[in-house]
Write a protein that holds these residues in place. Structure first.
Motif, PDB file in Angstrom:
ATOM      1  N   MET A  22       5.780  13.124   1.058  1.00 10.47           N
ATOM      2  CA  MET A  22       5.695  12.130   2.117  1.00 10.47           C
ATOM      3  C   MET A  22       5.283  10.833   1.448  1.00 10.47           C
ATOM      4  N   ILE A  23       6.014   9.800   1.771  1.00 17.39           N
ATOM      5  CA  ILE A  23       5.705   8.482   1.236  1.00 17.39           C
ATOM      6  C   ILE A  23       5.382   7.588   2.420  1.00 17.39           C
ATOM      7  N   VAL A  24       4.235   6.925   2.339  1.00 16.04           N
ATOM      8  CA  VAL A  24       3.786   6.035   3.408  1.00 16.04           C
ATOM      9  C   VAL A  24       3.640   4.644   2.820  1.00 16.04           C
ATOM     10  N   ALA A  25       4.135   3.649   3.545  1.00 12.51           N
ATOM     11  CA  ALA A  25       4.003   2.254   3.112  1.00 12.51           C
ATOM     12  C   ALA A  25       3.915   1.360   4.339  1.00 12.51           C
ATOM     13  N   VAL A  40       9.916   9.390   4.494  1.00 15.52           N
ATOM     14  CA  VAL A  40       9.332   8.071   4.310  1.00 15.52           C
ATOM     15  C   VAL A  40       8.833   7.543   5.657  1.00 15.52           C
ATOM     16  N   HIS A  41       7.553   7.183   5.709  1.00 11.21           N
ATOM     17  CA  HIS A  41       6.940   6.579   6.893  1.00 11.21           C
ATOM     18  C   HIS A  41       6.657   5.119   6.571  1.00 11.21           C
ATOM     19  N   ASP A  84       0.814  -1.227   0.000  1.00  4.88           N
ATOM     20  CA  ASP A  84       0.000   0.000   0.000  1.00  4.88           C
ATOM     21  C   ASP A  84       0.844   1.273   0.000  1.00  4.88           C
ATOM     22  N   ILE A  85       1.691   1.408  -0.989  1.00  9.29           N
ATOM     23  CA  ILE A  85       2.577   2.563  -1.096  1.00  9.29           C
ATOM     24  C   ILE A  85       1.756   3.785  -1.518  1.00  9.29           C
ATOM     25  N   SER A  86       1.903   4.852  -0.754  1.00  8.43           N
ATOM     26  CA  SER A  86       1.186   6.095  -1.032  1.00  8.43           C
ATOM     27  C   SER A  86       2.195   7.239  -1.100  1.00  8.43           C
ATOM     28  N   VAL A  87       2.191   7.971  -2.207  1.00  7.59           N
ATOM     29  CA  VAL A  87       3.084   9.114  -2.387  1.00  7.59           C
ATOM     30  C   VAL A  87       2.228  10.370  -2.349  1.00  7.59           C
ATOM     31  N   MET A  88       2.552  11.261  -1.409  1.00  6.65           N
ATOM     32  CA  MET A  88       1.778  12.499  -1.255  1.00  6.65           C
ATOM     33  C   MET A  88       2.666  13.713  -1.502  1.00  6.65           C
ATOM     34  N   ASP A  89       2.218  14.565  -2.392  1.00 10.83           N
ATOM     35  CA  ASP A  89       2.898  15.833  -2.648  1.00 10.83           C
ATOM     36  C   ASP A  89       2.361  16.821  -1.612  1.00 10.83           C
ATOM     37  N   VAL A  90       3.201  17.204  -0.665  1.00 15.47           N
ATOM     38  CA  VAL A  90       2.760  18.091   0.422  1.00 15.47           C
ATOM     39  C   VAL A  90       3.350  19.494   0.296  1.00 15.47           C
ATOM     40  N   ARG A  91       3.859  19.805  -0.882  1.00 20.90           N
ATOM     41  CA  ARG A  91       4.338  21.168  -1.113  1.00 20.90           C
ATOM     42  C   ARG A  91       3.157  22.111  -0.960  1.00 20.90           C
ATOM     43  N   GLY A  92       3.358  23.190  -0.276  1.00 26.25           N
ATOM     44  CA  GLY A  92       2.288  24.139  -0.043  1.00 26.25           C
ATOM     45  C   GLY A  92       1.484  23.833   1.222  1.00 26.25           C
TER      46      GLY A  92
END
Length: 121
Positions: free
Chosen positions: A37-40, A87-88, A21-29
């Motif tokens: 932030m990448i969560v897996a 990375v979390h 369940d890899i999730s890549v989040m663009d948290v710029r702004g």
């Protein structure tokens, strides 16, 4: 190393290590702490540790030494800070509890206020 390449490297390592369940989040702004932030999830505490150590090793090998890491010894939740990419890695029960994807994908108050202001005009 460019930020996009670093993000891609992390995702590649996570896939190679069978993270789930890899999730890549663009948290710029949304934060000045990082850009992505990448969560897996890992399947066990050993799996979480192994993934975190491999992410750190491969990033360093590519010329991006981690700024730090947390929780690797415990293995329920490990964090690897690569500056522009954080990375979390978590066990599924911990990930469900903290719901980082929901937290970081929520619209900001500024966006809501702007939308409400333009709707009332």
């Amino acid at each position: 190393m460019q930020l996009e390449h670093l993000k891609d490297l992390v995702v590649e390592v996570l896939n190679d290590m069978k993270a789930r369940d890899i999730s890549v989040m663009d948290v710029r702004g949304k934060t000045s702490v990082t850009d992505y932030m990448i969560v897996a999830s890992g399947t066990s505490d050993r799996h979480v540790k192994a993934i975190a150590e491999t992410v750190a090793y491969r990033a360093k090998e590519a010329g991006e030494a981690p700024l730090g890491s947390e929780g690797v010894q415990e293995g329920e939740w490990a964090l690897v800070d690569l500056n522009g990419v954080v990375v979390h890695l978590m066990l599924p029960k911990v990930r469900d509890f903290y719901s980082l994807e929901r937290l970081w994908s929520a619209p900001s108050l500024v966006t809501r206020s702007s939308a409400a202001a333009s709707a009332s005009v």
